[in-house]
Design a protein around this motif. Structure first.
Motif, PDB file in Angstrom:
ATOM      1  N   ASP A   3       0.870  -1.177   0.000  1.00  0.00           N
ATOM      2  CA  ASP A   3       0.000   0.000   0.000  1.00  0.00           C
ATOM      3  C   ASP A   3       0.904   1.223   0.000  1.00  0.00           C
ATOM      4  O   ASP A   3       1.371   1.647   1.057  1.00  0.00           O
ATOM      5  N   VAL A   5       2.104   4.824   0.164  1.00  0.00           N
ATOM      6  CA  VAL A   5       1.533   6.020   0.785  1.00  0.00           C
ATOM      7  C   VAL A   5       2.442   7.219   0.540  1.00  0.00           C
ATOM      8  O   VAL A   5       3.592   7.081   0.162  1.00  0.00           O
ATOM      9  N   THR A   6       1.880   8.392   0.791  1.00  0.00           N
ATOM     10  CA  THR A   6       2.637   9.637   0.726  1.00  0.00           C
ATOM     11  C   THR A   6       2.677  10.238   2.122  1.00  0.00           C
ATOM     12  O   THR A   6       2.127   9.679   3.070  1.00  0.00           O
ATOM     13  N   HIS A   8       1.874  11.967   5.397  1.00  0.00           N
ATOM     14  CA  HIS A   8       0.617  12.212   6.102  1.00  0.00           C
ATOM     15  C   HIS A   8       0.407  13.724   6.222  1.00  0.00           C
ATOM     16  O   HIS A   8       1.370  14.485   6.360  1.00  0.00           O
ATOM     17  N   TYR A  13       2.690   9.546  10.504  1.00  0.00           N
ATOM     18  CA  TYR A  13       1.671   8.571  10.884  1.00  0.00           C
ATOM     19  C   TYR A  13       1.866   8.189  12.344  1.00  0.00           C
ATOM     20  O   TYR A  13       3.002   8.039  12.801  1.00  0.00           O
ATOM     21  N   MET A  22       2.194  -1.233   4.312  1.00  0.00           N
ATOM     22  CA  MET A  22       2.332   0.178   3.943  1.00  0.00           C
ATOM     23  C   MET A  22       3.758   0.393   3.452  1.00  0.00           C
ATOM     24  O   MET A  22       4.707  -0.173   4.002  1.00  0.00           O
ATOM     25  N   ALA A  24       6.544   3.416   1.359  1.00  0.00           N
ATOM     26  CA  ALA A  24       6.799   4.759   0.840  1.00  0.00           C
ATOM     27  C   ALA A  24       8.091   4.722   0.043  1.00  0.00           C
ATOM     28  O   ALA A  24       8.993   3.921   0.336  1.00  0.00           O
ATOM     29  N   LEU A  82       7.304   7.846   6.031  1.00  0.00           N
ATOM     30  CA  LEU A  82       6.756   6.654   6.678  1.00  0.00           C
ATOM     31  C   LEU A  82       7.745   6.087   7.679  1.00  0.00           C
ATOM     32  O   LEU A  82       8.815   5.638   7.260  1.00  0.00           O
TER      33      LEU A  82
END
Length: 153
Positions: A3, A5-6, A8, A13, A22, A24, A82
């Protein structure tokens, strides 16, 4: 399943927002300036990094970037994406597989392997690539905030 992600919106996070899978990524060019600045910051003036005449006579046949410069790119992802702001390194293993040279572009990928709610620590797989070649990898353990600090105002 990964997953991607960029950053937060809050900058980081918190523990409850993290889950296995997750990931990055960040792309960072390796430049002469980065190598010079890293040598200054680390006090590592090994000529294999800084002197082409010396480095050309080594097994690398030319200058290479400091291994820990490339590894520090992982810290950039951990500290800013992340898990992000507020995360603190506890430990990091590293294996270097290929040298990185001036002009290379390093892709760093950080992936959550486990989340420990009791200790507020996450285990992260850390990988660095130049093109499709794995140049380094390792496992990081990072402490993550349980909650956000109240906003100022």
């Amino acid at each position: 399943m990964v997953d991607l992600v960029t950053t937060h919106a809050s900058g980081g996070y918190i523990l409850d927002e993290l889950h296995v899978g997750m990931a990055a990524e960040k792309v960072i060019p390796v430049t002469e300036q980065r190598i010079q600045l890293f040598a200054e910051a680390s006090d590592d003036f090994n000529p294999v990094h800084l002197d082409e005449a010396f480095a050309s006579k080594t097994a690398y046949r030319g200058r290479i970037a400091h291994g820990l410069l490339s590894a520090s790119f992982g810290s950039a992802v951990v500290g800013t994406i992340l898990p992000g702001a507020g995360s603190i390194y506890v430990s990091q293993t590293l294996q270097f597989h290929y040298p990185v040279r001036i002009g290379d572009t390093v892709l760093i990928r950080i992936t959550v392997l486990s989340v420990d709610p009791e200790t507020a620590r996450v285990e992260l797989n850390c990988e660095g690539f130049v093109e499709d070649r794995l140049i380094m990898d390792g496992i990081a353990v990072v402490r993550v905030p349980r909650r956000r600090r109240p906003g100022k105002g």
